[in-house]
Scaffold this active site. Structure first.
Site, PDB file in Angstrom:
ATOM      1  N   ASP A 126      38.574  16.260   2.758  1.00 55.43           N
ATOM      2  CA  ASP A 126      39.669  15.653   3.264  1.00 55.43           C
ATOM      3  C   ASP A 126      39.440  15.380   4.700  1.00 55.43           C
ATOM      4  O   ASP A 126      39.741  14.342   5.087  1.00 55.43           O
ATOM      5  CB  ASP A 126      40.785  16.607   3.360  1.00 55.43           C
ATOM      6  CG  ASP A 126      41.426  17.092   1.859  1.00 55.43           C
ATOM      7  OD1 ASP A 126      40.856  16.561   0.632  1.00 55.43           O
ATOM      8  OD2 ASP A 126      42.067  17.973   1.738  1.00 55.43           O
TER       9      ASP A 126
ATOM     10  N   ASP B  53      34.205  19.477  -3.614  1.00 51.69           N
ATOM     11  CA  ASP B  53      33.719  19.716  -2.515  1.00 51.69           C
ATOM     12  C   ASP B  53      33.297  21.009  -2.176  1.00 51.69           C
ATOM     13  O   ASP B  53      32.044  21.255  -1.399  1.00 51.69           O
ATOM     14  CB  ASP B  53      34.496  19.061  -1.654  1.00 51.69           C
ATOM     15  CG  ASP B  53      35.940  19.676  -1.356  1.00 51.69           C
ATOM     16  OD1 ASP B  53      36.216  20.385  -2.390  1.00 51.69           O
ATOM     17  OD2 ASP B  53      36.604  19.505  -0.547  1.00 51.69           O
TER      18      ASP B  53
ATOM     19  N   LEU C  53      48.030  14.712   0.043  1.00 52.51           N
ATOM     20  CA  LEU C  53      47.495  13.484   0.397  1.00 52.51           C
ATOM     21  C   LEU C  53      46.973  13.789   1.779  1.00 52.51           C
ATOM     22  O   LEU C  53      46.537  12.792   2.454  1.00 52.51           O
ATOM     23  CB  LEU C  53      48.441  12.304   0.664  1.00 52.51           C
ATOM     24  CG  LEU C  53      49.263  11.636  -0.733  1.00 52.51           C
ATOM     25  CD1 LEU C  53      50.171  10.649  -0.427  1.00 52.51           C
ATOM     26  CD2 LEU C  53      47.667  11.294  -1.550  1.00 52.51           C
TER      27      LEU C  53
ATOM     28  N   TYR D   6      44.257  27.942  -4.745  1.00 60.68           N
ATOM     29  CA  TYR D   6      42.947  27.231  -4.450  1.00 60.68           C
ATOM     30  C   TYR D   6      42.129  28.359  -3.947  1.00 60.68           C
ATOM     31  O   TYR D   6      40.984  28.125  -4.407  1.00 60.68           O
ATOM     32  CB  TYR D   6      43.510  26.301  -3.146  1.00 60.68           C
ATOM     33  CG  TYR D   6      42.584  25.355  -2.671  1.00 60.68           C
ATOM     34  CD1 TYR D   6      42.465  23.981  -2.865  1.00 60.68           C
ATOM     35  CD2 TYR D   6      41.155  25.848  -2.261  1.00 60.68           C
ATOM     36  CE1 TYR D   6      41.524  23.189  -2.488  1.00 60.68           C
ATOM     37  CE2 TYR D   6      40.264  24.793  -1.755  1.00 60.68           C
ATOM     38  CZ  TYR D   6      40.518  23.577  -1.703  1.00 60.68           C
ATOM     39  OH  TYR D   6      39.510  22.789  -1.453  1.00 60.68           O
TER      40      TYR D   6
ATOM     41  N   GLU E 136      40.639  24.871   9.627  1.00 61.62           N
ATOM     42  CA  GLU E 136      41.458  25.109   8.342  1.00 61.62           C
ATOM     43  C   GLU E 136      41.190  26.197   7.598  1.00 61.62           C
ATOM     44  O   GLU E 136      41.768  27.253   7.394  1.00 61.62           O
ATOM     45  CB  GLU E 136      41.456  23.916   7.228  1.00 61.62           C
ATOM     46  CG  GLU E 136      42.500  24.183   6.278  1.00 61.62           C
ATOM     47  CD  GLU E 136      43.401  22.825   5.998  1.00 61.62           C
ATOM     48  OE1 GLU E 136      44.126  23.035   5.120  1.00 61.62           O
ATOM     49  OE2 GLU E 136      43.319  21.891   6.731  1.00 61.62           O
TER      50      GLU E 136
END
Length: 396
Positions: free
Chosen positions: A186, A42, A136, A236, A174
């Site tokens: 997300d 993404d 999740l 990440y 974020e």
């Protein structure tokens, strides 16, 4: 489910009454997500294929006549936070959950101020059942639900605050406030999910997203490895930097613009580690597009092959899996056989796997996983059977 019957809504109502002594005016919700395929693509402007799940964050909302925001976290022993909507919105000194709320509120305030609007004051009570630390997207569900509060408070239509706007602002919170350089997936699936469908998202051209129907008689199984994802934020960000370095080498805006032929032909001078990171992204984009076609056609065998190749790529090229996760995927895939697939899902370094399989196989696959897997600490897996759910909105 109506708010009156929803256990999360009731939990919110109880917390609001205990903290603020008043009932709510309405409730909003936003779901978590599971990504079927397309990992770390993404933020490379690529393609992802997630679905919203029927685990979510619910917020009870009561309007206030002033410029204050008061928040209570029902799941955290009634911890509270208070924000002056006209003042500086800074990081909370001790409460991590508060920063997701504060960051989203700050981005919403900027967005609406540019349109001549102000945030209304409110009391909020928050509860959720998206498993935390499992990959999740409990954080995205919280961010998008917070955005949905003011979409409803202000009666704002798509021209002022569309579902895509909610996703973009939540991602911005974020990235810029919380400090995790996540992509848009997300937040986008939490805001825009469609029941009974996965969503093929073009992360460069968000309006080109396409709902892909889940075949009848097919289950989505999510299995938590019980491996805590302690490295995910720092690693990440490192993976993102490596992808950006690869894009600079190929002189393209993002790795989405490189195909497999050019990846190999123009690799001279590229650090071998960075090359492997790029190879995962380039091949994962191709797999994701192929997986959407397979899902649309109900071809679970082909989908399973693509999910297996995705896991190998995450393990060997992107190096974000974990030995316990690899073992869990092996058990699940062995039990499913050729009529479905399994792979790690989420940012990596632990968390969950996702499996797509016929409903008729669920019990046998569950039994095989429960019998054959324990975490490194000896814990049994947690297994959920989910359904593709709607994105954020108001509870009836």
């Amino acid at each position: 489910m109506s708010a009156l019957r929803d256990p999360l809504a009731r939990r919110c109502d109880d917390a609001m009454h205990q903290a603020f002594g008043q009932p709510p005016d309405f409730h909003v919700q936003a779901p978590g997500r599971v990504n079927l395929i397309g990992e770390h693509t993404d933020y490379n402007d690529g393609f992802v294929l997630p679905c919203a799940i029927d685990y979510r964050t619910v917020i009870a909302v009561r309007r206030r006549p002033d410029r204050q925001l008061r928040v209570v976290a029902a799941d955290l022993h009634g911890e509270t936070d208070e924000i002056d909507l006209d003042g500086e919105i800074a990081h909370h000194p001790t409460q991590q959950w508060s920063d997701y709320v504060r960051g989203t509120v700050r981005m919403l305030r900027e967005h609406l101020a540019a349109r001549g609007l102000r945030l209304a004051g409110a009391d909020l009570a928050i509860a959720g059942n998206v498993p935390q630390g499992a990959g999740l997207s409990s954080s995205a569900a919280l961010e998008v639900a917070v955005g949905q509060v003011w979409r409803q408070l202000g009666g704002l239509g798509d021209a002022l605050l569309s579902p895509t706007d909610l996703a973009v602002l939540a991602q911005r919170a974020e990235n810029r406030f919380v400090g995790v350089n996540c992509g848009i997936m997300d937040q986008m699936i939490s805001a825009c999910g469609q029941a009974g469908h996965a969503l093929l998202i073009d992360c460069r051209h968000l309006a080109r997203r396409r709902a892909v129907p889940m075949p009848a008689g097919v289950a989505v199984m999510i299995v938590h490895s019980r491996v805590r994802r302690g490295l995910v934020d720092s690693e990440y960000n490192t993976r993102r930097q490596q992808c950006e370095a690869a894009a600079a080498h190929y002189r393209v805006p993002a790795l989405r613009d490189v195909d497999e032929t050019r990846l190999v032909q123009d690799a001279t001078g590229l650090d071998p580690l960075v090359f492997r990171r790029a190879r995962h992204i380039v091949t994962e984009n191709a797999r994701t597009l192929a997986a959407a076609q397979a899902l649309q056609a109900g071809d679970l065998k082909r989908l399973g092959e693509l999910m297996a190749a995705s896991h190998v790529s995450m393990r060997d090229d992107f190096e974000i899996t974990h030995p316990a996760i690899d073992r869990l995927v092996e058990i699940a895939q062995g039990a499913i056989g050729p009529q479905g697939g399994a792979r790690m899902t989420g940012g990596g370094f632990g968390g969950c796997i996702v499996a797509v399989l016929p409903d008729a196989q669920v019990d046998a696959v569950r039994a095989a996983i429960e019998a054959g897997y324990r975490s490194p600490e000896g814990e049994p897996p947690a297994i959920w059977i989910s359904h593709a759910a709607d994105g954020s909105g108001v509870l009836p």
